[in-house]
Scaffold this active site. Structure first.
Site, PDB file in Angstrom:
ATOM      1  N   TYR A   1      26.174  57.139  56.435  1.00  0.00           N
ATOM      2  CA  TYR A   1      27.183  56.181  55.968  1.00  0.00           C
ATOM      3  C   TYR A   1      26.689  55.364  54.774  1.00  0.00           C
ATOM      4  O   TYR A   1      27.468  54.893  53.967  1.00  0.00           O
ATOM      5  CB  TYR A   1      27.584  55.207  57.087  1.00  0.00           C
ATOM      6  CG  TYR A   1      28.399  55.820  58.188  1.00  0.00           C
ATOM      7  CD1 TYR A   1      28.621  57.194  58.256  1.00  0.00           C
ATOM      8  CD2 TYR A   1      28.957  55.033  59.174  1.00  0.00           C
ATOM      9  CE1 TYR A   1      29.362  57.761  59.275  1.00  0.00           C
ATOM     10  CE2 TYR A   1      29.711  55.586  60.199  1.00  0.00           C
ATOM     11  CZ  TYR A   1      29.909  56.956  60.238  1.00  0.00           C
ATOM     12  OH  TYR A   1      30.639  57.503  61.249  1.00  0.00           O
TER      13      TYR A   1
ATOM     14  N   LYS B   1      20.118  65.386  66.614  1.00  0.00           N
ATOM     15  CA  LYS B   1      20.416  66.796  66.346  1.00  0.00           C
ATOM     16  C   LYS B   1      19.127  67.413  65.799  1.00  0.00           C
ATOM     17  O   LYS B   1      19.095  67.971  64.700  1.00  0.00           O
ATOM     18  CB  LYS B   1      21.594  66.867  65.357  1.00  0.00           C
ATOM     19  CG  LYS B   1      22.194  68.234  65.149  1.00  0.00           C
ATOM     20  CD  LYS B   1      22.931  68.770  66.348  1.00  0.00           C
ATOM     21  CE  LYS B   1      23.421  70.186  66.075  1.00  0.00           C
ATOM     22  NZ  LYS B   1      23.829  70.906  67.284  1.00  0.00           N
TER      23      LYS B   1
ATOM     24  N   ASP C   1      25.754  67.356  70.454  1.00  0.00           N
ATOM     25  CA  ASP C   1      26.862  68.191  70.948  1.00  0.00           C
ATOM     26  C   ASP C   1      26.833  68.230  72.473  1.00  0.00           C
ATOM     27  O   ASP C   1      27.863  68.121  73.147  1.00  0.00           O
ATOM     28  CB  ASP C   1      26.828  69.590  70.334  1.00  0.00           C
ATOM     29  CG  ASP C   1      25.423  70.165  70.215  1.00  0.00           C
ATOM     30  OD1 ASP C   1      24.440  69.426  70.419  1.00  0.00           O
ATOM     31  OD2 ASP C   1      25.292  71.370  69.922  1.00  0.00           O
TER      32      ASP C   1
ATOM     33  N   ASP D   1      28.972  56.277  66.251  1.00  0.00           N
ATOM     34  CA  ASP D   1      30.370  55.973  65.950  1.00  0.00           C
ATOM     35  C   ASP D   1      31.273  56.804  66.864  1.00  0.00           C
ATOM     36  O   ASP D   1      32.214  56.296  67.494  1.00  0.00           O
ATOM     37  CB  ASP D   1      30.624  56.324  64.470  1.00  0.00           C
ATOM     38  CG  ASP D   1      31.946  55.792  63.956  1.00  0.00           C
ATOM     39  OD1 ASP D   1      32.693  55.194  64.741  1.00  0.00           O
ATOM     40  OD2 ASP D   1      32.240  55.994  62.766  1.00  0.00           O
TER      41      ASP D   1
ATOM     42  N   ASP E   1      33.013  55.584  70.944  1.00  0.00           N
ATOM     43  CA  ASP E   1      34.456  55.656  71.219  1.00  0.00           C
ATOM     44  C   ASP E   1      34.732  56.560  72.411  1.00  0.00           C
ATOM     45  O   ASP E   1      35.562  56.243  73.268  1.00  0.00           O
ATOM     46  CB  ASP E   1      35.211  56.205  70.000  1.00  0.00           C
ATOM     47  CG  ASP E   1      35.685  55.082  69.092  1.00  0.00           C
ATOM     48  OD1 ASP E   1      35.103  53.989  69.172  1.00  0.00           O
ATOM     49  OD2 ASP E   1      36.636  55.302  68.313  1.00  0.00           O
TER      50      ASP E   1
END
Ligand code: NAD
Length: 356
Positions: free
Chosen positions: A143, A189, A221, A245, A249
């Site tokens: 980001y 990852k 994942d 992020d 959620d």
């Protein structure tokens, strides 16, 4: 008597209603546990644009910096939707996080047993409850890395983390896990990304400072999948900005009720900002229909992380549980047979349960 300075950003929409209810509960906790809260109301977001022409007045930043903690309702609404990006209420939110150096976002996804019907997960998956804390890094990652474009043919964003950024967020997660059941799952990852391999090696190094906390690693994942098939295995999830992020959620939605979920943004010292995860709900603002419990639960996080008042924090959470057990509901979490009450009354009932 201990006195704590609390900067209060009520904000827009339902912000003032939910924050007023939460302050009533804080005062009840203060009475019970010998604390006094010195509140200072400050403006940020849409109301600051209306009053002072900017979403984040410098005075707000100064007062927040000089406080023990910041309590926030919500910012934004359709009235300010057509303003340019840097003048919108959201600029106030990002601006205050940056000004206070808040780099860690803590979002507990907790399902109260009384609300288990609200979860989209099957009862056998929920088991004896959901209680996951996501610790997301807020200031680094793809980001904030450099952005590149080669004409119309290629574009890329740089994913970058520095050692100090990883060390500090890892410490936040280990410290938080210590106050919970002592288990951290670091999500990355590392099978593909160099940044993740670096992340993993540093998290393991920091873990040596916390021999009492169990650490394991999971690829992102797999973590996304495990959250819906076996959420019970998680206690504290530590992850970077991008993965956090998405996972925060996902984790919050498995509890099914946006009006119930608190959050904390923390920095280097004890100063933090505490707010519900939902927005300003302009559709119900001023109707006394808002659920104040996410904001009330945010005050429990405030007491725990910024003030070190663990006993009071636990009491606030227990009071919320008691009110739900007694069958009181705001409209968003109502189910057959329960009594629907408004925001003001929900605040009063929680304060009364705390004092009982
Ligand atoms: P929202 O979270 O405000 O509302 C989504 C839905 O959930 C609405 O139907 C609303 O009535 C309901 N809802 C939300 N909180 C509730 C509560 N406490 N009790 C009962 N019902 C509740 O999201 P939105 O409508 O997408 O956004 C509205 C405004 O809030 C926008 O301007 C957005 O930018 C802003 N926003 C601010 C924050 C923040 O301040 N941290 C976060 C998200 C959105």
């Amino acid at each position: 008597m201990k006195t704590y300075k609390i900067a209060v950003i009520k904000g827009d929409g339902i912000g003032p209603e939910i924050v007023n209810a939460a302050i009533g509960v804080m005062d009840a906790a203060g009475e019970k546990f010998g604390m006094k809260f010195d509140y200072t109301d400050v403006l940020a977001g849409g109301c600051a644009i209306d009053a002072e022409g900017v979403p984040l007045p410098q005075k707000t930043v100064d007062i927040c910096k000089d406080s023990d903690a910041v309590l926030l309702g919500a910012m934004g609404g359709p009235k300010w939707d057509n303003l340019p990006g840097d003048q919108r209420p959201e600029a106030g939110l990002l601006g205050i996080r940056k000004a206070l150096g808040l780099y860690a976002n803590l979002r507990p996804a907790m399902l109260f047993d009384e609300l288990r019907d609200a979860s989209p997960l099957k009862s056998e998956i929920i088991g004896d409850g959901l209680d996951v804390l996501v610790v997301r890094e807020l200031t680094g990652d793809v980001y904030f890395g450099a952005k590149h474009r080669e004409g119309d043919d290629a574009v890329w964003d740089e994913m970058k983390y520095t050692r100090p950024e990883i060390e500090r967020i890892a410490r936040t997660a280990f410290e938080a896990a210590r106050k919970r059941s002592g288990k951290v799952t670091s999500v990355d990852k590392a099978n593909v990304l160099e940044v993740s391999r670096f992340w993993r090696s540093i998290v393991h190094k920091v873990a040596e400072e916390y021999p009492d906390v169990e650490l394991n690693d999971l690829y992102v994942d797999n973590a996304a999948m495990q959250l819906v098939i076996n959420p019970q295995q998680f206690d504290t999830i530590l992850t970077g900005n991008l993965f956090g992020d998405i996972l925060s959620d996902e984790a919050s939605m498995i509890t099914g009720s946006i009006g119930m979920l608190p959050s904390a943004s923390l920095g280097e010292g004890t100063l933090g900002m505490y707010e519900p995860i939902h927005g300003s709900a302009p559709d119900i603002a001023g109707t006394d229909k808002a659920n104040p419990l996410a904001t009330i639960l945010s005050t429990a996080m405030l007491m725990r992380y910024s003030l070190g008042e663990e006993e009071a924090a636990n009491a606030v959470e227990a009071a919320v549980q008691q009110v739900l057990k007694d069958g009181w509901r705001t409209a968003d979490i109502a189910s057959p047979g329960k009594t629907v009450i408004g925001c003001v009354e929900m605040g009063e009932k929680t304060a009364a349960a705390l004092k009982a």
